[in-house]
Design a protein around this motif. Structure first.
Motif, short mmCIF file in Angstrom:
data_model
loop_
_atom_site.label_atom_id
_atom_site.label_comp_id
_atom_site.label_asym_id
_atom_site.label_seq_id
_atom_site.Cartn_x
_atom_site.Cartn_y
_atom_site.Cartn_z
N LEU A 285 0.64 -1.32 -0.03
CA LEU A 285 0.09 0.00 0.18
C LEU A 285 0.93 1.30 0.02
O LEU A 285 0.64 2.28 -0.78
CB LEU A 285 -0.99 -0.10 1.11
N LEU A 286 1.80 1.19 0.79
CA LEU A 286 2.68 2.38 0.77
C LEU A 286 3.19 2.70 -0.40
O LEU A 286 3.61 3.65 -1.08
CB LEU A 286 3.63 2.17 1.90
N GLU A 287 3.83 1.41 -0.92
CA GLU A 287 4.47 1.53 -2.34
C GLU A 287 3.56 2.20 -3.51
O GLU A 287 3.74 3.08 -4.15
CB GLU A 287 4.76 -0.01 -2.61
N LEU A 288 2.22 1.73 -3.25
CA LEU A 288 1.24 2.25 -4.42
C LEU A 288 1.33 3.64 -4.22
O LEU A 288 0.88 4.46 -5.05
CB LEU A 288 0.05 1.42 -4.35
N ILE A 289 1.01 4.13 -2.85
CA ILE A 289 0.71 5.48 -2.55
C ILE A 289 1.78 6.36 -3.19
O ILE A 289 1.64 7.30 -3.59
CB ILE A 289 0.58 5.82 -1.12
N LYS A 290 2.98 5.89 -3.00
CA LYS A 290 4.36 6.62 -3.38
C LYS A 290 4.36 6.81 -5.02
O LYS A 290 4.39 7.87 -5.31
CB LYS A 290 5.52 5.82 -3.16
N GLN A 291 3.76 5.65 -5.41
CA GLN A 291 4.14 5.61 -7.22
C GLN A 291 2.97 6.60 -7.59
O GLN A 291 3.07 6.96 -8.70
CB GLN A 291 3.68 4.17 -7.39
N ALA A 292 1.94 6.60 -6.82
CA ALA A 292 0.68 7.19 -7.45
C ALA A 292 0.83 8.73 -7.58
O ALA A 292 0.25 9.56 -8.08
CB ALA A 292 -0.70 7.02 -6.45
N ASP A 293 2.08 9.19 -6.82
CA ASP A 293 2.45 10.50 -6.89
C ASP A 293 1.32 11.41 -6.49
O ASP A 293 1.06 12.60 -7.16
CB ASP A 293 2.55 10.93 -8.50
N GLY A 294 0.74 10.94 -5.27
CA GLY A 294 -0.30 11.85 -4.85
C GLY A 294 -1.66 11.59 -5.24
O GLY A 294 -2.03 11.00 -6.34
N HIS A 295 -2.74 12.07 -4.40
CA HIS A 295 -3.83 11.85 -4.55
C HIS A 295 -4.67 10.44 -5.31
O HIS A 295 -5.12 10.40 -6.19
CB HIS A 295 -4.29 12.90 -5.86
#
Lengths: 162, 162
Positions: B32-42
């Motif tokens: 999840l943290l990974e995905l949030i990081k990759q999402a570049d916000g929002h």
DNA sequence: TTAGATGCAAATCATTTGCAATGAA
DNA sequence: TTCATTGCAAATGATTTGCATCTAA
């Protein structure tokens, strides 16, 4: 062809006015607008339901939400979402004002500053963005609650979170 | 990138780290943290679920919400509610930045200005209010959409409302 | 080993909607 | 009369929670 209802039905149907920008003015709508005005800002659907009930006028939640949406569309009220809480409604006013909510006691403080307008204009120009709604919302602890030092406890309370 | 996983189970449980501020670092949390990081916000909970699924890692909604709440508590992510829409999450950053959302295309534009900090300080001093969270949110139409003149239509679309 | 995390399904909560009955103009 | 509104109950959609089962440390 039916007479007035004596029981739980709305009493104040005085038909004191005709249409409301093309929409029928009903007893429910009149009462809701009345309550929002009296509330002096920041009232939510649940509270409207409660106040109406106290007055002996039961208005269904569906009607409350539908009316609020209509009022919004007609530009009669403003809707604000303060934090994660439910929406609050207030009679539309010309002035720009924003809100600050105390996490501890729930107090809502209105704030007003030319800086807000200035900021919006700046952003608008810089990004070519056509702003239709400004929501500036602050959360924290009011003067009284800041002293109490009971933050952590109350802050965690489910009561304040939803 | 898909199809390299035969079982539904989480593969990336490499125990690459110990605890996370006292809380066990699990495979779900890491992803999840990974995905949030990759999402570049929002990014929101639903999107996290979708992206995890695509990677072949099914994480239950309950776990997603529980993790997001933990991340918030630990100060790893920031939660923003943009308009009536669901909450969006982003990796916590030191800088103050706020958001502007286009009603038409949904684009999210970040804004940053010293005026925001100035405004908060002013309010803080004037009201003795201890601010813990600032939410400055603008809604409107971005440059491209302002030209299209299709506002009213799209604006009403349920897609944009919830 | 063991406190804490996960998944599942059921539970909440605010809000919306379909539909038949009612009411405003 | 006629069409919009209301109330009810069921539907939605996001988020939370209880509980039995796992798992990181």
């Amino acid at each position: 062809m039916r007479g007035y209802n004596t029981s739980m039905k709305l009493r104040l149907s005085r038909k004191q006015s005709g249409k409301m920008q093309g929409h029928p003015m009903t007893a429910q709508r009149r009462l809701l607008l009345e309550l929002i005005k009296q509330a002096d800002g920041h009232i939510d659907a649940r509270e409207l339901y409660r106040l109406a009930s106290i007055k002996g006028e039961l208005i269904s939640p569906a009607t409350i939400y539908r009316s609020l949406n209509l009022f919004k569309t007609l530009g009669l009220v403003d809707e604000r979402r303060l934090g994660k809480m439910r929406c609050y409604y207030e009679i539309k006013r010309p002035s720009d004002h924003q809100h600050m909510v105390c996490n501890c006691c729930g107090k809502i403080i209105e704030i007003e500053s030319p800086l807000i307008r200035k900021l919006v204009n700046k952003v608008q120009n810089e990004h070519g963005f056509n702003v239709t709604k400004v929501e500036f919302y602050l959360e924290g602890y009011c003067e009284q609650c800041s002293d109490k030092e009971t933050h952590k406890v109350v802050w965690k309370s489910p009561k304040n979170r939803r």
